[in-house]
Scaffold this motif. Structure first.
Motif, PDB file in Angstrom:
ATOM      1  N   GLU A  50      13.644 116.010 107.025  1.00 10.58           N
ATOM      2  CA  GLU A  50      12.326 116.178 106.778  1.00 10.58           C
ATOM      3  C   GLU A  50      11.833 117.410 107.460  1.00 10.58           C
ATOM      4  O   GLU A  50      10.808 118.046 107.172  1.00 10.58           O
ATOM      5  CB  GLU A  50      11.379 114.823 107.432  1.00 10.58           C
ATOM      6  CG  GLU A  50      11.780 113.737 106.556  1.00 10.58           C
ATOM      7  CD  GLU A  50      11.123 112.330 106.901  1.00 10.58           C
ATOM      8  OE1 GLU A  50      11.101 111.360 106.142  1.00 10.58           O
ATOM      9  OE2 GLU A  50      10.964 112.190 108.287  1.00 10.58           O
ATOM     10  N   GLU A  51      12.264 117.658 108.697  1.00  9.02           N
ATOM     11  CA  GLU A  51      11.940 118.973 109.214  1.00  9.02           C
ATOM     12  C   GLU A  51      12.237 120.094 108.705  1.00  9.02           C
ATOM     13  O   GLU A  51      11.405 121.040 108.276  1.00  9.02           O
ATOM     14  CB  GLU A  51      12.792 119.188 110.751  1.00  9.02           C
ATOM     15  CG  GLU A  51      12.233 120.219 111.402  1.00  9.02           C
ATOM     16  CD  GLU A  51      12.902 120.133 112.902  1.00  9.02           C
ATOM     17  OE1 GLU A  51      13.114 121.297 113.260  1.00  9.02           O
ATOM     18  OE2 GLU A  51      12.831 119.256 113.422  1.00  9.02           O
ATOM     19  N   TYR A  52      13.324 120.046 107.890  1.00  9.19           N
ATOM     20  CA  TYR A  52      13.809 121.354 107.027  1.00  9.19           C
ATOM     21  C   TYR A  52      12.899 121.408 105.771  1.00  9.19           C
ATOM     22  O   TYR A  52      12.472 122.450 105.332  1.00  9.19           O
ATOM     23  CB  TYR A  52      15.403 121.203 106.657  1.00  9.19           C
ATOM     24  CG  TYR A  52      16.230 121.890 107.494  1.00  9.19           C
ATOM     25  CD1 TYR A  52      16.112 122.893 107.812  1.00  9.19           C
ATOM     26  CD2 TYR A  52      17.190 120.924 107.881  1.00  9.19           C
ATOM     27  CE1 TYR A  52      17.126 123.438 108.875  1.00  9.19           C
ATOM     28  CE2 TYR A  52      18.274 121.545 108.848  1.00  9.19           C
ATOM     29  CZ  TYR A  52      18.221 122.645 109.338  1.00  9.19           C
ATOM     30  OH  TYR A  52      19.218 123.016 110.261  1.00  9.19           O
ATOM     31  N   LEU A  53      12.551 120.410 105.200  1.00  7.08           N
ATOM     32  CA  LEU A  53      11.644 120.380 104.145  1.00  7.08           C
ATOM     33  C   LEU A  53      10.077 120.403 104.549  1.00  7.08           C
ATOM     34  O   LEU A  53       9.626 120.921 103.661  1.00  7.08           O
ATOM     35  CB  LEU A  53      11.729 118.902 103.425  1.00  7.08           C
ATOM     36  CG  LEU A  53      12.988 118.608 102.488  1.00  7.08           C
ATOM     37  CD1 LEU A  53      12.968 117.134 101.968  1.00  7.08           C
ATOM     38  CD2 LEU A  53      13.074 119.711 101.472  1.00  7.08           C
ATOM     39  N   GLY A  54       9.663 120.240 105.797  1.00  5.13           N
ATOM     40  CA  GLY A  54       8.285 120.254 105.948  1.00  5.13           C
ATOM     41  C   GLY A  54       7.522 119.261 105.580  1.00  5.13           C
ATOM     42  O   GLY A  54       6.179 119.178 105.561  1.00  5.13           O
ATOM     43  N   GLN A  55       8.332 118.112 105.201  1.00  5.58           N
ATOM     44  CA  GLN A  55       7.351 116.922 104.619  1.00  5.58           C
ATOM     45  C   GLN A  55       8.312 115.467 104.771  1.00  5.58           C
ATOM     46  O   GLN A  55       9.638 115.540 104.636  1.00  5.58           O
ATOM     47  CB  GLN A  55       7.318 117.258 102.912  1.00  5.58           C
ATOM     48  CG  GLN A  55       6.432 115.921 102.393  1.00  5.58           C
ATOM     49  CD  GLN A  55       5.968 116.331 101.039  1.00  5.58           C
ATOM     50  OE1 GLN A  55       6.098 117.455 100.671  1.00  5.58           O
ATOM     51  NE2 GLN A  55       5.598 115.253 100.250  1.00  5.58           N
ATOM     52  N   ASP A  56       7.566 114.254 105.034  1.00  8.19           N
ATOM     53  CA  ASP A  56       8.109 113.206 105.134  1.00  8.19           C
ATOM     54  C   ASP A  56       8.500 112.753 103.637  1.00  8.19           C
ATOM     55  O   ASP A  56       7.502 112.449 102.922  1.00  8.19           O
ATOM     56  CB  ASP A  56       7.112 112.109 105.801  1.00  8.19           C
ATOM     57  CG  ASP A  56       6.995 112.656 107.127  1.00  8.19           C
ATOM     58  OD1 ASP A  56       7.732 113.166 107.897  1.00  8.19           O
ATOM     59  OD2 ASP A  56       6.073 111.848 107.864  1.00  8.19           O
ATOM     60  N   ILE A  57       9.661 112.279 103.560  1.00  3.86           N
ATOM     61  CA  ILE A  57      10.251 111.713 102.093  1.00  3.86           C
ATOM     62  C   ILE A  57      10.853 110.507 102.369  1.00  3.86           C
ATOM     63  O   ILE A  57      11.237 110.142 101.205  1.00  3.86           O
ATOM     64  CB  ILE A  57      11.152 112.836 101.424  1.00  3.86           C
ATOM     65  CG1 ILE A  57      12.493 113.005 101.976  1.00  3.86           C
ATOM     66  CG2 ILE A  57      10.416 114.166 101.193  1.00  3.86           C
ATOM     67  CD1 ILE A  57      13.552 113.955 101.399  1.00  3.86           C
ATOM     68  N   TYR A  58      11.056 110.000 103.600  1.00  4.28           N
ATOM     69  CA  TYR A  58      11.686 108.632 103.879  1.00  4.28           C
ATOM     70  C   TYR A  58      10.893 107.840 104.475  1.00  4.28           C
ATOM     71  O   TYR A  58       9.773 108.205 105.234  1.00  4.28           O
ATOM     72  CB  TYR A  58      13.048 108.944 104.837  1.00  4.28           C
ATOM     73  CG  TYR A  58      14.185 109.777 103.991  1.00  4.28           C
ATOM     74  CD1 TYR A  58      15.037 109.235 102.725  1.00  4.28           C
ATOM     75  CD2 TYR A  58      14.257 111.200 104.550  1.00  4.28           C
ATOM     76  CE1 TYR A  58      15.906 110.112 102.369  1.00  4.28           C
ATOM     77  CE2 TYR A  58      15.246 111.754 103.924  1.00  4.28           C
ATOM     78  CZ  TYR A  58      16.052 111.429 102.903  1.00  4.28           C
ATOM     79  OH  TYR A  58      17.016 112.354 102.211  1.00  4.28           O
ATOM     80  N   ASN A  59      11.051 106.626 104.424  1.00  4.11           N
ATOM     81  CA  ASN A  59      10.370 105.725 105.011  1.00  4.11           C
ATOM     82  C   ASN A  59      11.479 104.522 105.382  1.00  4.11           C
ATOM     83  O   ASN A  59      11.828 103.776 104.694  1.00  4.11           O
ATOM     84  CB  ASN A  59       9.200 104.761 103.917  1.00  4.11           C
ATOM     85  CG  ASN A  59       8.476 103.832 104.736  1.00  4.11           C
ATOM     86  OD1 ASN A  59       8.235 103.932 106.013  1.00  4.11           O
ATOM     87  ND2 ASN A  59       7.868 102.749 104.148  1.00  4.11           N
ATOM     88  N   PHE A  60      11.554 104.282 106.574  1.00  2.31           N
ATOM     89  CA  PHE A  60      12.326 103.230 107.276  1.00  2.31           C
ATOM     90  C   PHE A  60      11.912 101.877 106.958  1.00  2.31           C
ATOM     91  O   PHE A  60      10.619 101.713 107.608  1.00  2.31           O
ATOM     92  CB  PHE A  60      12.774 103.547 108.582  1.00  2.31           C
ATOM     93  CG  PHE A  60      13.796 102.505 109.232  1.00  2.31           C
ATOM     94  CD1 PHE A  60      14.860 102.186 108.642  1.00  2.31           C
ATOM     95  CD2 PHE A  60      13.241 101.863 110.326  1.00  2.31           C
ATOM     96  CE1 PHE A  60      15.760 101.029 109.428  1.00  2.31           C
ATOM     97  CE2 PHE A  60      14.227 100.631 111.001  1.00  2.31           C
ATOM     98  CZ  PHE A  60      15.346 100.384 110.400  1.00  2.31           C
ATOM     99  N   VAL A  61      12.460 101.079 106.257  1.00  7.90           N
ATOM    100  CA  VAL A  61      11.968  99.744 106.106  1.00  7.90           C
ATOM    101  C   VAL A  61      13.329  98.516 106.377  1.00  7.90           C
ATOM    102  O   VAL A  61      14.439  99.117 106.442  1.00  7.90           O
ATOM    103  CB  VAL A  61      11.482  99.275 104.707  1.00  7.90           C
ATOM    104  CG1 VAL A  61      10.142 100.309 104.597  1.00  7.90           C
ATOM    105  CG2 VAL A  61      12.422  99.634 103.770  1.00  7.90           C
TER     106      VAL A  61
END
Length: 172
Positions: A50-61
Protein backbone atom coordinates in the motif's frame (compact mmCIF):
# COMPACT_ATOMS: atom_id res chain seq x y z
CA UNK A 1 10.31 -35.12 0.84
CA UNK A 2 8.59 -38.43 0.19
CA UNK A 3 5.32 -37.06 1.62
CA UNK A 4 5.18 -34.12 -0.79
CA UNK A 5 2.51 -34.45 -3.47
CA UNK A 6 3.51 -32.70 -6.68
CA UNK A 7 1.64 -31.68 -9.81
CA UNK A 8 0.27 -33.01 -12.08
CA UNK A 9 -2.65 -34.91 -10.68
CA UNK A 10 -5.00 -36.53 -13.14
CA UNK A 11 -8.07 -35.07 -11.41
CA UNK A 12 -6.82 -31.48 -11.50
CA UNK A 13 -8.20 -29.32 -14.28
CA UNK A 14 -5.99 -26.69 -15.86
CA UNK A 15 -7.41 -23.28 -15.08
CA UNK A 16 -6.54 -20.17 -16.97
CA UNK A 17 -3.87 -18.29 -15.12
CA UNK A 18 -4.52 -14.81 -16.42
CA UNK A 19 -4.67 -11.81 -14.14
CA UNK A 20 -8.05 -10.93 -12.70
CA UNK A 21 -9.74 -8.02 -10.95
CA UNK A 22 -11.97 -8.08 -7.88
CA UNK A 23 -15.22 -6.12 -8.27
CA UNK A 24 -14.18 -3.45 -5.81
CA UNK A 25 -11.48 -2.27 -3.44
CA UNK A 26 -10.47 -2.80 -0.71
CA UNK A 27 -9.78 -6.52 -1.04
CA UNK A 28 -10.77 -8.30 2.15
CA UNK A 29 -8.36 -10.84 3.57
CA UNK A 30 -8.24 -13.06 6.63
CA UNK A 31 -5.55 -14.80 8.61
CA UNK A 32 -6.44 -18.21 9.99
CA UNK A 33 -4.39 -20.49 12.25
CA UNK A 34 -1.20 -18.42 12.04
CA UNK A 35 1.28 -17.46 14.73
CA UNK A 36 1.54 -13.86 15.88
CA UNK A 37 4.83 -13.58 13.97
CA UNK A 38 3.26 -14.79 10.72
CA UNK A 39 0.32 -12.44 11.18
CA UNK A 40 2.80 -9.58 11.61
CA UNK A 41 4.58 -10.61 8.38
CA UNK A 42 1.29 -10.57 6.44
CA UNK A 43 0.22 -7.21 7.83
CA UNK A 44 3.70 -5.78 7.14
CA UNK A 45 3.39 -7.01 3.56
CA UNK A 46 0.05 -5.19 3.26
CA UNK A 47 1.69 -1.97 4.50
CA UNK A 48 4.60 -2.32 2.06
CA UNK A 49 2.36 -2.80 -1.00
CA UNK A 50 0.00 0.00 0.00
CA UNK A 51 2.91 2.35 0.63
CA UNK A 52 4.30 1.69 -2.85
CA UNK A 53 0.86 2.17 -4.43
CA UNK A 54 0.00 5.21 -2.32
CA UNK A 55 -3.47 3.77 -1.67
CA UNK A 56 -5.13 1.32 0.70
CA UNK A 57 -6.25 -1.68 -1.32
CA UNK A 58 -6.55 -4.33 1.42
CA UNK A 59 -8.87 -4.70 4.39
CA UNK A 60 -8.02 -7.17 7.16
CA UNK A 61 -11.15 -9.03 8.33
CA UNK A 62 -11.79 -12.34 10.05
CA UNK A 63 -12.52 -14.14 6.77
CA UNK A 64 -12.30 -12.52 3.36
CA UNK A 65 -11.90 -13.01 -0.38
CA UNK A 66 -8.24 -13.94 0.25
CA UNK A 67 -7.49 -16.11 3.28
CA UNK A 68 -4.10 -17.09 4.65
CA UNK A 69 -3.65 -20.39 6.49
CA UNK A 70 -0.35 -21.29 8.14
CA UNK A 71 1.22 -24.67 8.74
CA UNK A 72 4.65 -26.21 9.10
CA UNK A 73 3.96 -29.45 7.26
CA UNK A 74 3.10 -30.42 3.70
CA UNK A 75 0.71 -33.12 4.92
CA UNK A 76 -2.58 -33.08 3.01
CA UNK A 77 -1.31 -30.35 0.68
CA UNK A 78 -1.18 -30.86 -3.07
CA UNK A 79 1.54 -28.72 -4.60
CA UNK A 80 0.91 -27.68 -8.19
CA UNK A 81 2.09 -25.24 -10.87
CA UNK A 82 0.90 -22.36 -8.64
CA UNK A 83 3.25 -23.34 -5.77
CA UNK A 84 5.65 -20.54 -4.84
CA UNK A 85 9.13 -21.43 -3.68
CA UNK A 86 11.49 -19.58 -1.34
CA UNK A 87 15.24 -19.52 -1.75
CA UNK A 88 17.34 -18.54 1.25
CA UNK A 89 20.07 -21.09 0.61
CA UNK A 90 17.60 -23.97 0.76
CA UNK A 91 14.97 -24.07 -1.99
CA UNK A 92 11.62 -25.21 -0.58
CA UNK A 93 7.88 -24.64 -1.08
CA UNK A 94 6.91 -21.49 0.79
CA UNK A 95 3.26 -21.15 -0.14
CA UNK A 96 0.46 -22.77 -2.06
CA UNK A 97 -2.40 -20.65 -3.40
CA UNK A 98 -5.69 -22.34 -4.32
CA UNK A 99 -8.21 -20.44 -6.42
CA UNK A 100 -11.92 -21.25 -6.04
CA UNK A 101 -13.95 -20.65 -9.17
CA UNK A 102 -17.69 -20.18 -9.65
CA UNK A 103 -19.68 -21.90 -12.41
CA UNK A 104 -18.69 -19.15 -14.86
CA UNK A 105 -14.97 -19.63 -14.24
CA UNK A 106 -14.64 -16.43 -12.19
CA UNK A 107 -12.49 -16.48 -9.05
CA UNK A 108 -14.68 -16.34 -5.94
CA UNK A 109 -11.98 -16.55 -3.29
CA UNK A 110 -8.40 -17.61 -2.69
CA UNK A 111 -6.94 -19.85 -0.02
CA UNK A 112 -3.19 -19.37 0.49
CA UNK A 113 -1.29 -21.83 2.65
CA UNK A 114 1.97 -20.46 4.07
CA UNK A 115 4.68 -22.87 5.21
CA UNK A 116 7.73 -22.29 7.46
CA UNK A 117 5.83 -19.75 9.52
CA UNK A 118 8.60 -19.03 12.02
CA UNK A 119 11.04 -17.24 9.72
CA UNK A 120 12.65 -14.19 11.30
CA UNK A 121 11.76 -12.02 8.31
CA UNK A 122 8.79 -12.23 6.01
CA UNK A 123 8.82 -11.77 2.26
CA UNK A 124 6.71 -14.40 0.56
CA UNK A 125 3.68 -12.66 2.06
CA UNK A 126 4.16 -9.66 -0.27
CA UNK A 127 4.27 -12.04 -3.21
CA UNK A 128 1.09 -13.80 -2.09
CA UNK A 129 -0.81 -10.57 -1.43
CA UNK A 130 0.04 -9.51 -5.00
CA UNK A 131 -1.43 -12.80 -6.23
CA UNK A 132 -4.46 -12.14 -4.02
CA UNK A 133 -4.89 -8.69 -5.58
CA UNK A 134 -5.17 -10.22 -9.03
CA UNK A 135 -1.64 -10.78 -10.32
CA UNK A 136 -1.50 -14.43 -11.28
CA UNK A 137 1.41 -13.78 -13.62
CA UNK A 138 4.81 -12.78 -12.24
CA UNK A 139 5.80 -9.21 -13.07
CA UNK A 140 9.41 -8.15 -12.75
CA UNK A 141 12.33 -9.94 -11.12
CA UNK A 142 10.97 -9.59 -7.59
CA UNK A 143 8.01 -11.87 -8.19
CA UNK A 144 10.33 -14.55 -9.54
CA UNK A 145 12.68 -14.49 -6.55
CA UNK A 146 11.35 -13.18 -3.28
CA UNK A 147 13.36 -10.84 -1.08
CA UNK A 148 13.08 -10.92 2.69
CA UNK A 149 11.39 -8.02 4.45
CA UNK A 150 14.21 -7.48 6.98
CA UNK A 151 15.41 -4.43 5.05
CA UNK A 152 12.38 -2.48 3.86
CA UNK A 153 14.59 0.32 2.52
CA UNK A 154 15.34 -1.91 -0.48
CA UNK A 155 12.82 -1.90 -3.33
CA UNK A 156 11.06 -5.20 -2.88
CA UNK A 157 8.13 -4.77 -5.24
CA UNK A 158 8.99 -4.36 -8.90
CA UNK A 159 7.59 -1.41 -10.80
CA UNK A 160 6.07 -3.83 -13.32
CA UNK A 161 3.86 -5.36 -10.61
CA UNK A 162 2.82 -1.94 -9.30
CA UNK A 163 2.01 -0.70 -12.80
CA UNK A 164 -0.10 -3.79 -13.50
CA UNK A 165 -2.09 -3.32 -10.25
CA UNK A 166 -2.68 0.33 -11.10
CA UNK A 167 -3.84 -0.67 -14.57
CA UNK A 168 -6.21 -3.37 -13.26
CA UNK A 169 -7.88 -1.11 -10.70
CA UNK A 170 -7.54 2.27 -12.44
CA UNK A 171 -5.34 3.69 -9.71
CA UNK A 172 -3.51 6.97 -10.28
Amino acid sequence: CSDINLYPWPEEEEKTNGDFKWESLPISYGIINCTDLQEQHIQKAEEVIEEYLGQDIYNFVGYGKVNFYCQNSFDNVLLNWETDFWDTGVYFPASQPYYEFDDNGEIMNIKIILFAENRRCGGIEVHELLHGAGLRSHYGPWMNREIELCDTNTMIVGQEALDRLKELYGLG
